[in-house]
Design an enzyme around this catalytic site. Structure first.
Site, short mmCIF file in Angstrom:
data_model
loop_
_atom_site.label_atom_id
_atom_site.label_comp_id
_atom_site.label_asym_id
_atom_site.label_seq_id
_atom_site.Cartn_x
_atom_site.Cartn_y
_atom_site.Cartn_z
N GLU A 1 0.83 -1.22 0.00
CA GLU A 1 0.00 0.00 0.00
C GLU A 1 0.86 1.26 0.00
O GLU A 1 0.53 2.25 -0.66
CB GLU A 1 -0.94 0.01 1.22
CG GLU A 1 -1.93 -1.13 1.28
CD GLU A 1 -3.02 -1.08 0.21
OE1 GLU A 1 -3.11 -0.09 -0.53
OE2 GLU A 1 -3.80 -2.05 0.12
N ASP B 1 -4.24 -10.03 -8.32
CA ASP B 1 -4.60 -9.08 -9.39
C ASP B 1 -3.47 -8.23 -9.96
O ASP B 1 -3.13 -8.33 -11.15
CB ASP B 1 -5.76 -8.19 -8.91
CG ASP B 1 -5.55 -7.61 -7.50
OD1 ASP B 1 -4.45 -7.73 -6.96
OD2 ASP B 1 -6.51 -7.05 -6.95
N GLU C 1 -18.32 -7.19 -2.89
CA GLU C 1 -16.95 -7.70 -2.83
C GLU C 1 -16.85 -9.11 -3.42
O GLU C 1 -15.94 -9.39 -4.17
CB GLU C 1 -16.45 -7.70 -1.38
CG GLU C 1 -16.25 -6.31 -0.79
CD GLU C 1 -15.00 -5.59 -1.31
OE1 GLU C 1 -14.11 -5.30 -0.50
OE2 GLU C 1 -14.94 -5.32 -2.52
N GLU D 1 -12.56 -0.46 -9.95
CA GLU D 1 -12.07 -1.36 -11.01
C GLU D 1 -12.98 -1.46 -12.24
O GLU D 1 -12.50 -1.46 -13.37
CB GLU D 1 -11.79 -2.76 -10.44
CG GLU D 1 -10.49 -2.85 -9.64
CD GLU D 1 -10.58 -2.25 -8.24
OE1 GLU D 1 -9.53 -2.02 -7.62
OE2 GLU D 1 -11.72 -2.01 -7.75
#
Length: 575
Positions: free
Chosen positions: A117, A258, A351, A372
């Site tokens: 992050e 991902d 989710e 996304e």
């Protein structure tokens, strides 16, 4: 006035209701401009409340109108939102925030931070802002883009992450203490994305600063994952970075994996690196073979290929956008339309979504305003101009405004079934969701530049071209200008050195002892004719008027005593 409003009100409502469904291009044209302005208003509603109620904390808590630190203590939302300000055209606030960050952000703090992050949000946000700062009217220092305060901050943050990479495999720990490095007793289990999502930021840092360490560790981590893929070509979800044993063996394209796939493609484009692209294309084959069913992607066991979870996760919605980047637009569109049906069912993407049952999964009914699906719509709209993609944008604006907007900002949707909210506004809402929505509705944004417009910047290493487009978004939607990576070569072997010499030799003030044997004149770019040179030819200096046919950067063979070569460029002695 009021009688007229009473009369026009219902008509305007009818017109507004009809507009999204209208098929005419003109109706859609109007649509785009009005939705663009609604997205802008959405940004400022959230941003101003963050500044008012939450700064200098990382994130806004929109239900209680206060702030909290989440990923460290960096005023994260401010760093994440910085380049969005410029994309919305707000240069004055961009400049103000750059000054605030320079004075206020300190990475020498006793905080345990997520390596992943911190990289995508802090390092990525600072690098992007650094590369855009000249465009935003910031007075940049002489060495820019190879130096500058935001670049120094990005480098400082990235250096704090380097201790995590000191493992036997080169795969990093997931957490690092910014003051002390990796904590003793830190878990060695890291998710795949937490290992493979560094090459975009770290290679950019290496190219700008001249320190190869960042790109080197990022590449080593990517290759370690590649080396540990299963016999059928898949990677799992979590791996032990000490022993290289897979701890979670679910293979898919969503959470935990991902952005590893995303960065193989984006790293390949950014660095023009065939090896990274061929790695991705191999994975792509295995993903199609084992996880793809009817344009959905499921989770399978990485060694056997048997289905482990028939679930669609909202994080997977980046995949159609990634497919569009490799030119696989038809498949991308089909998968996108599957995902869009889920959005329409709930007014957001839960989710987790159980594909066979067609419903949410227990405890995973939330939508934290993720970007996304909108990100994929933006890429696909650039590729196809299919109006369905604008309709997803419209639906997203309507949904987020209707369900998530509160007095103090926009709140995470805790449950899409009953629209309960959570007291959180993730920094990616301003970094990504709002940015991709705005870019979907703003076809003329500088980010979409096709190369017809650009800036030429003189650096200590010569001239370079910037802002010509082709931006690569990191996985937090921070755009990186790929041309910038060629501005700061510490090895002066590139053409700029030659151009400097050419300028010297053409200058009238210099003695005419040497003249440069020229390449064919193409009238533009590197081979453009020097005006002074052209005029001197007209003046009748015949010995120089015969143009040679070799390219500027090659050495024609001549007898030794007649030539002077500098970096491969040949000068003739005409004395």
């Amino acid at each position: 006035g009021t009688a007229m409003q009473r009369f026009l009100g219902p008509l305007l409502c009818l017109w507004a209701l009809r507009l999204p469904a209208g098929t005419g291009a003109a109706a859609r044209g109007l649509d785009v401009a009005s939705y663009r302005e609604r997205v802008r208003a959405m940004f400022y509603h959230a941003y101003e409340h963050y500044l008012e109620s939450a700064f200098p904390y990382d994130e806004l808590r929109p239900l209680t109108c206060d702030g909290q630190d989440t990923w460290g203590s960096f005023s994260l939302t401010l760093i994440d939102a910085l380049d969005t300000l410029l994309i919305l055209g707000n240069v004055s606030e961009f400049q103000r925030v750059v000054n605030v960050l320079q004075e206020g952000v300190d990475f020498d703090i006793d905080v345990n931070a997520s390596v992943f992050e911190t990289n995508i949000r802090v390092v990525g946000g600072l690098l992007s802002a650094h590369l855009l700062s000249r465009k935003a009217g910031v007075e940049v220092e002489a060495g820019w883009p190879c130096s500058g305060p935001l670049l120094r901050m990005a480098e400082e943050a990235a250096r704090k992450l380097l201790p995590a990479f000191q493992t036997p495999t080169g795969m990093p720990y997931g957490t690092v203490n910014l003051l002390h490095g990796v904590n003793p007793g830190e878990t060695p289990v890291t998710c795949t994305a937490g290992i493979g999502t560094f090459i975009v930021e770290f290679a950019t840092l290496s190219h700008l600063t001249g320190d190869p360490v960042f790109e080197d560790v990022a590449r080593k981590a990517l290759k370690a994952l590649w080396k540990n893929r299963s016999d059928i070509g898949l990677v799992g979800n979590h791996i032990d970075v000490i022993t290289a044993k897979w701890v979670a063996q679910d293979a898919g394209i969503g959470a935990g994996v991902d952005s590893y796939f995303e960065y193989l493609v984006k790293g390949a484009i950014l660095l023009q690196d065939r090896e990274l692209m061929s790695m991705f294309l191999e994975y792509n084959k295995a993903i199609k073979n084992y996880t793809k069913f009817d344009d959905w992607y499921l989770w399978v066991q990485m060694y056997k290929g048997t289905v482990s979870m028939p679930v669609f996760q909202s994080l997977e919605a980046y995949w159609p956008g990634l497919q569009s980047l490799i030119g696989d637009v038809d498949n991308a569109m089909r998968t996108f339309l599957n995902y869009y049906t889920v959005w329409k069912q709930f007014g957001g993407l839960p989710e987790f979504y159980n594909i066979p049952q067609g419903y949410t999964v227990d405890k995973r009914e939330g939508y934290p305003l993720r970007p996304e699906l909108i990100e994929s719509a933006m890429y696909l709209y650039r590729a196809t101009r299919d109006p369905t993609l604008l309709e997803l944008g419209r639906d997203a604006v309507e949904s987020i405004e209707k369900i998530s907007k509160v007095d103090c900002g926009f709140a995470t949707i805790k449950d899409l079934r009953d629209h309960r909210l959570d007291n959180r506004m993730e920094s990616f809402f301003l970094a990504e969701t709002v940015k991709y929505l705005y870019l979907l509705f703003d076809p003329d944004n500088f980010i979409h530049n096709d190369g017809s417009d650009f800036d030429v910047v003189v650096t200590p290493y010569g001239e370079c071209v910037l802002n010509a487009g082709g931006y690569i978004f990191n996985t937090e939607a921070h755009p990186i200008d790929p041309a910038a990576l060629h501005c700061c070569r510490k090895r002066k072997e590139e053409q700029w050195e030659v151009e400097d010499l050419m300028r010297e030799f053409y200058s009238r003030k210099k003695t005419k002892k040497f003249t440069l044997k020229r390449a064919p004149d193409h009238g533009e770019g590197e081979n453009a004719k020097d005006p002074e040179d052209a005029s001197s030819e007209k003046g009748g200096e015949k010995r120089n008027s015969k143009k040679s046919s070799h390219s500027l950067l090659s050495c024609p063979s001549q007898s030794f005593n007649s030539k002077l070569a500098v970096l491969g460029q040949v000068f003739l002695d005409n004395s």
